[in-house]
Write a protein that holds these residues in place. Structure first.
Motif, PDB file in Angstrom:
ATOM      1  N   ALA A   1     -30.581  -7.908   7.002  1.00 15.71           N
ATOM      2  CA  ALA A   1     -29.491  -7.674   6.045  1.00 15.71           C
ATOM      3  C   ALA A   1     -30.009  -7.949   4.642  1.00 15.71           C
ATOM      4  N   PRO A   2     -29.410  -7.287   3.625  1.00 16.68           N
ATOM      5  CA  PRO A   2     -29.824  -7.558   2.247  1.00 16.68           C
ATOM      6  C   PRO A   2     -29.491  -9.001   1.835  1.00 16.68           C
ATOM      7  N   ASP A   3     -30.089  -9.460   0.725  1.00 13.74           N
ATOM      8  CA  ASP A   3     -29.793 -10.804   0.214  1.00 13.74           C
ATOM      9  C   ASP A   3     -28.294 -10.987   0.030  1.00 13.74           C
ATOM     10  N   GLY A   4     -27.809 -12.129   0.386  1.00 13.97           N
ATOM     11  CA  GLY A   4     -26.383 -12.419   0.197  1.00 13.97           C
ATOM     12  C   GLY A   4     -25.502 -11.914   1.315  1.00 13.97           C
ATOM     13  N   VAL A   5     -26.119 -11.200   2.266  1.00 12.99           N
ATOM     14  CA  VAL A   5     -25.349 -10.623   3.382  1.00 12.99           C
ATOM     15  C   VAL A   5     -25.877 -11.218   4.686  1.00 12.99           C
ATOM     16  N   LEU A   6     -24.967 -11.520   5.585  1.00 15.64           N
ATOM     17  CA  LEU A   6     -25.337 -11.935   6.938  1.00 15.64           C
ATOM     18  C   LEU A   6     -25.006 -10.793   7.883  1.00 15.64           C
ATOM     19  N   ALA A   7     -25.842 -10.591   8.875  1.00 20.11           N
ATOM     20  CA  ALA A   7     -25.535  -9.594   9.906  1.00 20.11           C
ATOM     21  C   ALA A   7     -26.011 -10.151  11.239  1.00 20.11           C
TER      22      ALA A   7
ATOM     23  N   THR B   1     -20.941  -8.100   9.902  1.00 18.36           N
ATOM     24  CA  THR B   1     -21.573  -8.260   8.587  1.00 18.36           C
ATOM     25  C   THR B   1     -20.679  -9.137   7.724  1.00 18.36           C
ATOM     26  N   VAL B   2     -21.320  -9.971   6.912  1.00 21.84           N
ATOM     27  CA  VAL B   2     -20.578 -10.828   5.982  1.00 21.84           C
ATOM     28  C   VAL B   2     -21.232 -10.686   4.616  1.00 21.84           C
ATOM     29  N   ASN B   3     -20.498 -10.180   3.667  1.00 24.41           N
ATOM     30  CA  ASN B   3     -21.005 -10.070   2.295  1.00 24.41           C
ATOM     31  C   ASN B   3     -20.468 -11.253   1.502  1.00 24.41           C
TER      32      ASN B   3
ATOM     33  N   VAL C   1     -21.750  -4.234  -1.617  1.00 27.39           N
ATOM     34  CA  VAL C   1     -23.142  -4.069  -1.191  1.00 27.39           C
ATOM     35  C   VAL C   1     -23.185  -2.862  -0.258  1.00 27.39           C
ATOM     36  N   GLU C   2     -24.200  -2.018  -0.450  1.00 24.84           N
ATOM     37  CA  GLU C   2     -24.363  -0.863   0.448  1.00 24.84           C
ATOM     38  C   GLU C   2     -25.472  -1.127   1.458  1.00 24.84           C
ATOM     39  N   LEU C   3     -25.294  -0.609   2.634  1.00 18.29           N
ATOM     40  CA  LEU C   3     -26.326  -0.715   3.671  1.00 18.29           C
ATOM     41  C   LEU C   3     -26.105   0.416   4.672  1.00 18.29           C
ATOM     42  N   PRO C   4     -27.141   0.741   5.452  1.00 14.26           N
ATOM     43  CA  PRO C   4     -26.932   1.780   6.459  1.00 14.26           C
ATOM     44  C   PRO C   4     -25.814   1.333   7.409  1.00 14.26           C
ATOM     45  N   ALA C   5     -24.819   2.188   7.598  1.00 13.47           N
ATOM     46  CA  ALA C   5     -23.678   1.786   8.445  1.00 13.47           C
ATOM     47  C   ALA C   5     -24.184   1.465   9.841  1.00 13.47           C
ATOM     48  N   PRO C   6     -23.932   0.234  10.296  1.00 12.77           N
ATOM     49  CA  PRO C   6     -24.465  -0.129  11.615  1.00 12.77           C
ATOM     50  C   PRO C   6     -23.648   0.417  12.771  1.00 12.77           C
ATOM     51  N   GLY C   7     -22.527   1.057  12.511  1.00 16.28           N
ATOM     52  CA  GLY C   7     -21.669   1.568  13.577  1.00 16.28           C
ATOM     53  C   GLY C   7     -20.349   2.014  12.970  1.00 16.28           C
ATOM     54  N   THR C   8     -19.306   1.889  13.750  1.00 18.23           N
ATOM     55  CA  THR C   8     -17.966   2.258  13.277  1.00 18.23           C
ATOM     56  C   THR C   8     -17.176   0.990  12.995  1.00 18.23           C
TER      57      THR C   8
END
Ligand code: NOJ
Length: 557
Positions: A500-506, A515-517, A523-530
């Protein structure tokens, strides 16, 4: 005080009893602070009948069990944590029959019931303390220091402020780690052990499913009651082993209680549990309370006190899971209770963070405790007038930290929020009665007023106002608890961190990715699912997920 039951039938049984993996391992347990939950008789103080009438609300919310704070006969010097008769219900809260009715109704609804047990101290009105001879054997009396014994026996401080000793008319002193009205028991005396085991059996016979053990780290004191050597001792609670807290000797008591609970459960086809309110300096020391032959759960106050920062959260989660796994126990998560600032306020006054923190907690492996009103997103009430406050710490000039409740030192609190206690460090602000419906206080808390004044602007926060509103915090809790039940393995299954990017937990759990921002911006990231459920509106465009600031999302994977 002798109270009789009129119900002729045998003790009610909890739902789904019998040996199994252990219902507590992934249970969500709702804390009912009885005096502030629901009032049936109009005296402005919540009671057992009021609580019983509202049980269908808790069933509908989707919790597995309720924990009732002390409703025993008590002068109420510390909100009932000063018990004068452990087998009687205080008239403020009803009768023993009301307790019996509540337990039966809960079981009929499929809810288990946990009650408090307060073994570190009694009320000074308890018959043992009132008896001059018995009291010398069953409490901790010592001669004073100084030429005529005018100085306390040692330098220990009460958690509520001031010395932990009070001098008697006879000239000796007794120990009270909390208020002077709460003398500490002498657990070197076998009669104390026998009595508490009998009290437990009494409530087990009434059908309760377990005990929340108050100050579970406190009963045994270091031999000789040695000085600590400096003041501000409340700040040390949970940071180091003290001669009055987290002594190794407490574990023998918990082992005896586990034998009692298992023996009783086996004999009655039930699984009855103990949950430790224990303050220990490390996750490893806390895990000692949940070894296989000790209690079943221990509140994880290190999680509660963690700042809203991804690294800090991740390390406290890792440390907690590793420590409890090493003894084969679940981790018991908690964000709010009757001793700490409500997490909406504690996490920077941000309802967004509070909602995200809750979804995070409910996605973690283990059990979780919810404190009444957090499902409404209630904030701490921070403007109570002094004349209505009842926290004994307020009157003793202390700060209700540590074993009074899990306080946080102000320095580690995020955004400089004073987290040690609500208003000026005291605990009334999280105990304001619940708003159920209507536009004006007491918001259907009961037919009369409320023992602490409710804010005039809580009309939009009532259960009625939030019910059916998909954006409400109440519906978020309902949806999360519903999903938690429907996703097999979410409670007690494995967990794996994901990149996960900095500041984000996955992390992944059976059936979902969470995910926790923790940042204050998207914050954008590749969608891990629905997206399955989110604490704030999450969007997915061309396989890119946009996580709002301070949000948590459960994704179907
Ligand atoms: C912990 C309880 O949660 C708190 O409310 C109480 O003041 C202390 N123990 C002393 O019993």
């Amino acid at each position: 005080m002798t109270q009789e039951l009129t119900s002729p039938s045998p003790a009610p049984q909890a739902p789904g009893t019998g040996r199994g993996p252990g219902w507590w391992r992934d249970a969500v347990i709702y804390q009912v602070y009885v005096r502030s939950f629901a009032d049936s008789d109009g005296d402005g103080i919540g009671d057992l009948r009021g609580a019983r009438e509202r049980l269908p609300y808790l069933k509908d919310l989707g919790v597995d069990a309720v924990w009732l704070t002390p409703f025993y006969a008590s002068p109420q010097a510390d909100g009932g944590y000063d018990v004068a008769d452990y087998r009687a219900v205080d008239p403020l809260f009803g009768t023993l029959q009301d307790a019996d009715d509540l337990i039966r109704t809960a079981h009929d609804l499929g809810l288990r019931v946990i009650v408090d047990i307060v073994p570190n101290h009694t009320s000074d009105r308890h018959p043992w303390f009132q008896d001059p001879e018995l009291s010398r054997q069953r409490y901790l009396f010592r001669p004073g220091k100084g030429e005529s014994g005018e100085l306390p026996p040692n330098d220990w401080e009460s958690v509520f402020g001031g010395p932990a000793w009070t001098r008697t008319d006879r000239g000796d002193w007794y120990l009270h780690l909390f208020a002077p009205e709460q003398p500490d028991l002498n657990w070197d005396n076998p009669e104390v052990h026998t009595e508490f085991e009998a009290i437990m059996r009494f409530w087990l016979d009434l059908g309760v499913d377990g005990f929340r053990v108050d100050v579970a780290h406190g009963m045994i004191k270091a031999p000789g009651l040695p000085d600590i050597g400096h003041g501000a001792q409340a700040q040390l609670i949970g940071a180091q082993v003290l001669p009055f807290f987290d002594q190794d000797g407490v574990h023998a008591i918990h082992r005896a209680w586990r034998r009692l609970l298992d023996g009783y459960g086996d004999a009655h086809g039930r699984q009855v549990i103990g949950v430790a309110e224990a303050w220990a300096p490390t996750a490893e020391r806390l895990a000692l309370y949940v070894r296989p032959d000790e209690l079943h759960q221990a509140f994880n106050f290190q999680f509660l006190n963690a700042p809203w920062q991804s690294d800090a959260l991740r390390s406290v989660i890792d440390a907690s899971l590793a420590a409890t796994a090493s003894v084969g126990a679940p981790t018991t998560w908690v964000l709010s209770n009757h001793d700490v600032v409500r997490h909406t306020t504690r996490l920077g006054g941000s309802l967004a963070r509070a909602r995200a923190a809750t979804l995070l907690m409910l996605a973690l492996p283990g059990s979780a405790y919810l404190y009444q009103g957090e499902e409404l997103g209630l904030p701490e009430v921070t403007d109570l007038p002094d004349e209505v406050r009842q926290d004994p710490a307020f009157f003793r000039g202390g700060r209700a930290t540590g074993a009074a409740g899990p306080g946080t030192d102000t320095e580690s609190a995020p955004d400089g929020v004073a987290a040690a206690g609500g208003q000026d460090g005291f605990r009334d602000g999280c105990r304001v009665p619940l708003p159920w419906s209507g536009e004006l206080p007491p918001y259907d808390f009961g037919p009369g007023g409320s023992w602490l004044p409710q804010p005039a602007d809580w009309g939009g926060l009532t259960v009625a106002a939030q019910t059916g509103d998909p954006a409400s915090t109440l519906e978020l809790y309902r949806a999360a608890l519903d999903l938690r039940r429907r996703l097999p393995g979410l409670g007690d299954g494995p967990m794996t961190w994901a990149p996960a990017p900095d500041g984000v937990l996955a992390f992944t759990r059976p059936g979902l990715l969470c995910t926790v921002n923790t940042l204050g911006h998207d914050v954008e990231l590749p969608a891990p699912g629905t997206p399955l459920l989110s604490s704030a509106p999450v969007t997915v465009d061309d396989a890119t997920g946009r996580l709002p600031g301070d949000s948590c999302t459960w994704w179907a994977i």
